[in-house]
Design a protein around this motif. Sequence first.
Motif, short mmCIF file in Angstrom:
data_model
loop_
_atom_site.label_atom_id
_atom_site.label_comp_id
_atom_site.label_asym_id
_atom_site.label_seq_id
_atom_site.Cartn_x
_atom_site.Cartn_y
_atom_site.Cartn_z
N GLY A 15 0.80 -1.22 0.00
CA GLY A 15 0.00 0.00 0.00
C GLY A 15 0.83 1.26 0.00
O GLY A 15 0.54 2.22 -0.73
N SER A 16 1.88 1.31 0.81
CA SER A 16 2.71 2.52 0.86
C SER A 16 3.48 2.70 -0.44
O SER A 16 3.65 3.84 -0.92
N ASN A 17 3.96 1.61 -1.01
CA ASN A 17 4.62 1.72 -2.31
C ASN A 17 3.66 2.25 -3.36
O ASN A 17 4.03 3.05 -4.22
N PHE A 18 2.39 1.80 -3.29
CA PHE A 18 1.40 2.28 -4.25
C PHE A 18 1.14 3.77 -4.05
O PHE A 18 1.08 4.54 -5.03
N VAL A 19 0.96 4.21 -2.80
CA VAL A 19 0.72 5.62 -2.54
C VAL A 19 1.88 6.48 -3.05
O VAL A 19 1.68 7.50 -3.71
N LEU A 20 3.10 6.06 -2.77
CA LEU A 20 4.27 6.80 -3.23
C LEU A 20 4.31 6.88 -4.76
O LEU A 20 4.60 7.94 -5.34
N SER A 21 4.03 5.76 -5.42
CA SER A 21 4.07 5.75 -6.88
C SER A 21 2.90 6.54 -7.46
O SER A 21 3.04 7.19 -8.51
N TRP A 22 1.74 6.51 -6.79
CA TRP A 22 0.58 7.26 -7.27
C TRP A 22 0.87 8.77 -7.23
O TRP A 22 0.63 9.49 -8.21
N ILE A 23 1.41 9.23 -6.11
CA ILE A 23 1.73 10.64 -5.98
C ILE A 23 2.80 11.05 -7.00
O ILE A 23 2.76 12.15 -7.57
N ALA A 24 3.74 10.14 -7.27
CA ALA A 24 4.82 10.45 -8.21
C ALA A 24 4.35 10.45 -9.67
O ALA A 24 4.94 11.15 -10.50
N ASN A 25 3.29 9.70 -9.96
CA ASN A 25 2.90 9.51 -11.36
C ASN A 25 1.58 10.15 -11.76
O ASN A 25 1.20 10.11 -12.93
N THR A 26 0.86 10.73 -10.79
CA THR A 26 -0.41 11.38 -11.11
C THR A 26 -0.48 12.73 -10.41
O THR A 26 0.37 13.07 -9.58
N SER A 27 -1.53 13.47 -10.73
CA SER A 27 -1.74 14.77 -10.09
C SER A 27 -2.87 14.73 -9.06
O SER A 27 -3.17 15.75 -8.44
N SER A 28 -3.49 13.58 -8.88
CA SER A 28 -4.66 13.50 -7.98
C SER A 28 -4.24 13.27 -6.54
O SER A 28 -3.10 12.91 -6.24
N GLU A 29 -5.19 13.44 -5.64
CA GLU A 29 -4.94 13.35 -4.21
C GLU A 29 -5.24 11.94 -3.69
O GLU A 29 -6.02 11.19 -4.28
N VAL A 30 -4.62 11.62 -2.55
CA VAL A 30 -4.82 10.33 -1.89
C VAL A 30 -5.22 10.55 -0.44
O VAL A 30 -4.52 11.25 0.31
N VAL A 31 -6.35 9.97 -0.05
CA VAL A 31 -6.72 9.86 1.35
C VAL A 31 -6.38 8.44 1.78
O VAL A 31 -6.92 7.47 1.24
N ASN A 32 -5.46 8.31 2.71
CA ASN A 32 -4.86 7.03 3.07
C ASN A 32 -5.42 6.57 4.42
O ASN A 32 -5.13 7.15 5.46
#
Length: 359
Positions: A15-32
Motif C-alpha cells: 500500500g505505501s509503495n502504491f501511494v508513493l508511486s501514485w503521488i509520483a505519477n499522477t496529479s490526484s490526491e490520496v486519502v490514506n
Amino acid sequence: MNDIIIVTGGAGFIGSNFVLSWIANTSSEVVNLDALTYAGNRKNLLSLDRDSRHSLVKGDIRDTALVTSLFRTHKPRAIVHFAAESHVDRSITGPDAFVQTNVVGTFSLLQAAKTYWETLDADEKSKFRFLHVSTDEVYGTLKPEDPAFSETTAYAPNSPYAASKAASDHFVRAYFHTYGLPVLTTNCSNNYGPYQFPEKLIPLMILNALEGKALPVYGDGLNVRDWLYVEDHCSAIRAVLEKGRLGETYNIGGSSERTNIEVVHAICDILDELQPNKALGSRRNLISYVQDRPGHDRRYAIDARKIASELSWQPQQQFEGGIRKTVEWFLQNMDWVNDVRSGAYQQWIELNYAERLSL
C-alpha cells in the motif's frame, strides 16, 4: 466527485509503495486509511509529509461511521483496497484476525462504497471504481507440470489467510453482479521490494544473513513462487484502475518463478559481495532447513496474458535486478529496519521459528 482516491492499508508494504508511486505519477490526491497495526508504518510515507495531496487517517475499515464520513467529505472517484492481514504463518496461529479484517472488513467497505455510489449522479456513477487487491494464494497449489493460474482457475485456498482472501474476492464479485457496484479485482503473485515487513521471506533472509543468524528454510526449500517487484505491481494496479473492464479479475505476475532456496541463495551471494564477512565465509552456510508449515502450497505461478493483452501491461523488473535493488535498499535503510523490529516482532519470530529451528 473529486480527483481523489481513497487507499486502504496505504501505510503497509504494498500500500505505501502504491501511494508513493501514485503521488509520483499522477496529479490526484490520496486519502490514506490505515489502522497502523504492526505492519503499518508512518515512516514508509515520510517523504510525503509536506505534500498536500496526501493525508493519512488512522482508522479501521470496519468502522462504518469513519469510512462513510471519508466518502461524504472527500467524494472520491475510486477506492483502492489493500488493507488486509497477509502473513500465512500468522493466519495459522491466529486465524480470527484474518476473518475480521479480510472478510468482515471488506464487506463493511463494500457496504459503505455501495451507499456512497448510490448517491452519485449517472455520470459520476459511471466513473467510480472499487479496486480490490487480492492474491494468487486463493487458487491453491500447483504441481510442477500444471499450467499457471489464470483468471478462470477454480478457487482452492489451503490456508486461513488464503481462505479469508477468497471470501473477500467472492463478496466483491457478488456486489458487482447483485448491485452493479463497479468493481475490479487483481490477484498478484509474491511481492518483494522496499518497506516489506521483516517477517516475510526475503527481508527476513536479508537481515538474518546480514547479522550472521540462521536462515530458516521451510521443508526442502523447493516450494516455488512467482516473484513480483512491488513497483511493477503498483504500475499494474494503476493500469487496471484506468482501463480495466468492470467486474473483471486481472492476474498480475512477475514472470519470475523461483524456488525458495534459489531466492535464499541469491540473497546470500549478493550480501557476500556487498558486505563480505570473513568470519562467516559464505552466508549459504547459515541455511537451516526447518519443519515445514502446515498446508504449505508447493507451487504458485501466474498466467498474466490477460492483463498484457487487454491493458498492455508487463513487468519491467526481472528477479535478478529486483532482488539486488531490494538487498541494497535494506542495507541503506537500517534505521527503518531497527524501528519496525519491535519487541512484538521479536516475540513473533520466537513463536514461529524457535521450535522449528530446534528440530
